[in-house]
Design a protein around this motif. Structure first.
Motif, PDB file in Angstrom:
ATOM      1  N   LEU A   5     -22.869 -27.591 -25.825  1.00 28.61           N
ATOM      2  CA  LEU A   5     -23.854 -27.736 -26.891  1.00 28.61           C
ATOM      3  C   LEU A   5     -25.240 -27.302 -26.434  1.00 28.61           C
ATOM      4  CD1 LEU A   5     -22.754 -31.143 -28.437  1.00 28.61           C
ATOM      5  CD2 LEU A   5     -22.365 -28.866 -29.364  1.00 28.61           C
ATOM      6  N   ASP A   6     -25.577 -27.570 -25.175  1.00 28.54           N
ATOM      7  CA  ASP A   6     -26.879 -27.159 -24.657  1.00 28.54           C
ATOM      8  C   ASP A   6     -26.992 -25.646 -24.630  1.00 28.54           C
ATOM      9  OD1 ASP A   6     -27.438 -29.824 -24.260  1.00 28.54           O
ATOM     10  OD2 ASP A   6     -26.941 -29.785 -22.126  1.00 28.54           O
ATOM     11  N   ILE A   7     -25.927 -24.986 -24.237  1.00 28.11           N
ATOM     12  CA  ILE A   7     -25.951 -23.530 -24.121  1.00 28.11           C
ATOM     13  C   ILE A   7     -25.993 -22.884 -25.503  1.00 28.11           C
ATOM     14  CG2 ILE A   7     -24.582 -21.545 -23.389  1.00 28.11           C
ATOM     15  CD1 ILE A   7     -23.636 -23.196 -21.027  1.00 28.11           C
ATOM     16  N   LYS A   8     -25.253 -23.418 -26.451  1.00 28.10           N
ATOM     17  CA  LYS A   8     -25.192 -22.812 -27.785  1.00 28.10           C
ATOM     18  C   LYS A   8     -26.532 -22.875 -28.514  1.00 28.10           C
ATOM     19  CE  LYS A   8     -20.399 -22.850 -29.069  1.00 28.10           C
ATOM     20  NZ  LYS A   8     -20.274 -21.429 -29.367  1.00 28.10           N
ATOM     21  N   ASN A   9     -27.379 -23.830 -28.167  1.00 30.28           N
ATOM     22  CA  ASN A   9     -28.660 -23.990 -28.847  1.00 30.28           C
ATOM     23  C   ASN A   9     -29.771 -23.134 -28.251  1.00 30.28           C
ATOM     24  OD1 ASN A   9     -27.524 -25.854 -30.600  1.00 30.28           O
ATOM     25  ND2 ASN A   9     -28.018 -27.572 -29.292  1.00 30.28           N
ATOM     26  N   LYS A  10     -29.479 -22.384 -27.211  1.00 24.59           N
ATOM     27  CA  LYS A  10     -30.514 -21.588 -26.541  1.00 24.59           C
ATOM     28  C   LYS A  10     -30.439 -20.134 -26.995  1.00 24.59           C
ATOM     29  CE  LYS A  10     -30.682 -24.489 -22.487  1.00 24.59           C
ATOM     30  NZ  LYS A  10     -31.940 -24.814 -21.921  1.00 24.59           N
ATOM     31  N   SER A  11     -31.578 -19.466 -26.915  1.00 31.88           N
ATOM     32  CA  SER A  11     -31.619 -18.047 -27.267  1.00 31.88           C
ATOM     33  C   SER A  11     -31.141 -17.211 -26.078  1.00 31.88           C
ATOM     34  CB  SER A  11     -33.044 -17.649 -27.643  1.00 31.88           C
ATOM     35  OG  SER A  11     -33.868 -17.709 -26.502  1.00 31.88           O
ATOM     36  N   ALA A  47     -21.374 -23.913  -9.810  1.00 35.87           N
ATOM     37  CA  ALA A  47     -22.381 -22.905 -10.133  1.00 35.87           C
ATOM     38  C   ALA A  47     -21.726 -21.663 -10.731  1.00 35.87           C
ATOM     39  CB  ALA A  47     -23.175 -22.535  -8.884  1.00 35.87           C
ATOM     40  N   LYS A  48     -20.593 -21.256 -10.175  1.00 35.47           N
ATOM     41  CA  LYS A  48     -19.882 -20.087 -10.709  1.00 35.47           C
ATOM     42  C   LYS A  48     -19.393 -20.338 -12.128  1.00 35.47           C
ATOM     43  CE  LYS A  48     -18.186 -18.117  -6.379  1.00 35.47           C
ATOM     44  NZ  LYS A  48     -16.976 -17.797  -5.589  1.00 35.47           N
ATOM     45  N   ARG A  49     -18.900 -21.545 -12.382  1.00 39.59           N
ATOM     46  CA  ARG A  49     -18.432 -21.882 -13.732  1.00 39.59           C
ATOM     47  C   ARG A  49     -19.575 -21.883 -14.733  1.00 39.59           C
ATOM     48  NH1 ARG A  49     -16.222 -26.354 -11.674  1.00 39.59           N
ATOM     49  NH2 ARG A  49     -14.757 -25.849 -10.429  1.00 39.59           N
ATOM     50  N   ASN A  50     -20.721 -22.413 -14.316  1.00 40.87           N
ATOM     51  CA  ASN A  50     -21.879 -22.423 -15.211  1.00 40.87           C
ATOM     52  C   ASN A  50     -22.368 -21.004 -15.496  1.00 40.87           C
ATOM     53  OD1 ASN A  50     -22.047 -25.168 -15.706  1.00 40.87           O
ATOM     54  ND2 ASN A  50     -23.235 -25.542 -13.855  1.00 40.87           N
ATOM     55  N   ILE A  51     -22.321 -20.137 -14.490  1.00 41.63           N
ATOM     56  CA  ILE A  51     -22.694 -18.738 -14.701  1.00 41.63           C
ATOM     57  C   ILE A  51     -21.743 -18.093 -15.704  1.00 41.63           C
ATOM     58  CG2 ILE A  51     -22.736 -16.465 -13.578  1.00 41.63           C
ATOM     59  CD1 ILE A  51     -23.866 -17.918 -11.081  1.00 41.63           C
ATOM     60  N   ALA A  52     -20.452 -18.374 -15.572  1.00 42.94           N
ATOM     61  CA  ALA A  52     -19.467 -17.817 -16.502  1.00 42.94           C
ATOM     62  C   ALA A  52     -19.689 -18.340 -17.914  1.00 42.94           C
ATOM     63  CB  ALA A  52     -18.056 -18.142 -16.019  1.00 42.94           C
ATOM     64  N   ARG A  53     -20.016 -19.611 -18.045  1.00 39.13           N
ATOM     65  CA  ARG A  53     -20.286 -20.186 -19.371  1.00 39.13           C
ATOM     66  C   ARG A  53     -21.471 -19.490 -20.039  1.00 39.13           C
ATOM     67  NH1 ARG A  53     -19.462 -25.540 -16.674  1.00 39.13           N
ATOM     68  NH2 ARG A  53     -17.395 -26.221 -17.342  1.00 39.13           N
ATOM     69  N   ILE A  54     -22.512 -19.271 -19.262  1.00 41.48           N
ATOM     70  CA  ILE A  54     -23.712 -18.643 -19.804  1.00 41.48           C
ATOM     71  C   ILE A  54     -23.434 -17.195 -20.186  1.00 41.48           C
ATOM     72  CG2 ILE A  54     -26.043 -17.871 -19.224  1.00 41.48           C
ATOM     73  CD1 ILE A  54     -26.284 -20.498 -17.603  1.00 41.48           C
ATOM     74  N   LEU A  55     -22.723 -16.464 -19.331  1.00 43.12           N
ATOM     75  CA  LEU A  55     -22.391 -15.077 -19.660  1.00 43.12           C
ATOM     76  C   LEU A  55     -21.521 -14.985 -20.905  1.00 43.12           C
ATOM     77  CD1 LEU A  55     -21.700 -13.608 -16.109  1.00 43.12           C
ATOM     78  CD2 LEU A  55     -23.580 -13.023 -17.650  1.00 43.12           C
ATOM     79  N   THR A  56     -20.601 -15.924 -21.057  1.00 50.14           N
ATOM     80  CA  THR A  56     -19.748 -15.951 -22.243  1.00 50.14           C
ATOM     81  C   THR A  56     -20.580 -16.168 -23.499  1.00 50.14           C
ATOM     82  OG1 THR A  56     -17.900 -16.802 -20.945  1.00 50.14           O
ATOM     83  CG2 THR A  56     -17.790 -17.112 -23.329  1.00 50.14           C
ATOM     84  N   GLU A  57     -21.521 -17.091 -23.435  1.00 50.48           N
ATOM     85  CA  GLU A  57     -22.363 -17.369 -24.601  1.00 50.48           C
ATOM     86  C   GLU A  57     -23.293 -16.196 -24.908  1.00 50.48           C
ATOM     87  OE1 GLU A  57     -23.676 -19.039 -27.951  1.00 50.48           O
ATOM     88  OE2 GLU A  57     -21.981 -19.709 -26.745  1.00 50.48           O
ATOM     89  N   ILE A  58     -23.826 -15.537 -23.876  1.00 50.98           N
ATOM     90  CA  ILE A  58     -24.678 -14.372 -24.098  1.00 50.98           C
ATOM     91  C   ILE A  58     -23.881 -13.285 -24.815  1.00 50.98           C
ATOM     92  CG2 ILE A  58     -25.842 -12.453 -22.936  1.00 50.98           C
ATOM     93  CD1 ILE A  58     -26.797 -14.489 -20.828  1.00 50.98           C
ATOM     94  N   ASN A  59     -22.668 -13.027 -24.360  1.00 52.38           N
ATOM     95  CA  ASN A  59     -21.832 -12.012 -24.994  1.00 52.38           C
ATOM     96  C   ASN A  59     -21.454 -12.402 -26.417  1.00 52.38           C
ATOM     97  OD1 ASN A  59     -21.847 -10.239 -22.822  1.00 52.38           O
ATOM     98  ND2 ASN A  59     -20.110 -11.249 -21.844  1.00 52.38           N
ATOM     99  N   ALA A  60     -21.225 -13.670 -26.662  1.00 50.62           N
ATOM    100  CA  ALA A  60     -20.882 -14.138 -28.008  1.00 50.62           C
ATOM    101  C   ALA A  60     -22.065 -13.964 -28.948  1.00 50.62           C
ATOM    102  CB  ALA A  60     -20.435 -15.588 -27.967  1.00 50.62           C
TER     103      ALA A  60
END
Length: 64
Positions: A5-11, A47-60
């Protein structure tokens, strides 16, 4: 750290800055691991998992 939820709310720009911070943190963790200073080695995987989560959200967000 980075909940869904934190990641989805960010630009995208906020996510990119967070991504840079996490990548530098990962580099520091790897240095500490090689110097035998790192006690909790699970931090690297987290840290690697969090990086993957962020990259996934950026691509989405870019796909929309």
């Amino acid at each position: 750290m980075a909940k869904k939820l934190d990641i989805k709310n960010k630009s995208v720009s906020e996510l990119n800055s967070l991504l840079g911070e996490l990548k530098s943190k990962l580099v520091n963790l790897n240095f500490d691991l090689n110097e035998k200073k790192l006690k909790d080695t699970t931090q690297i995987g987290k840290a690697k998992r969090n990086i993957a989560r962020i990259l996934t959200e950026i691509n989405a967000q870019k796909a929309q």
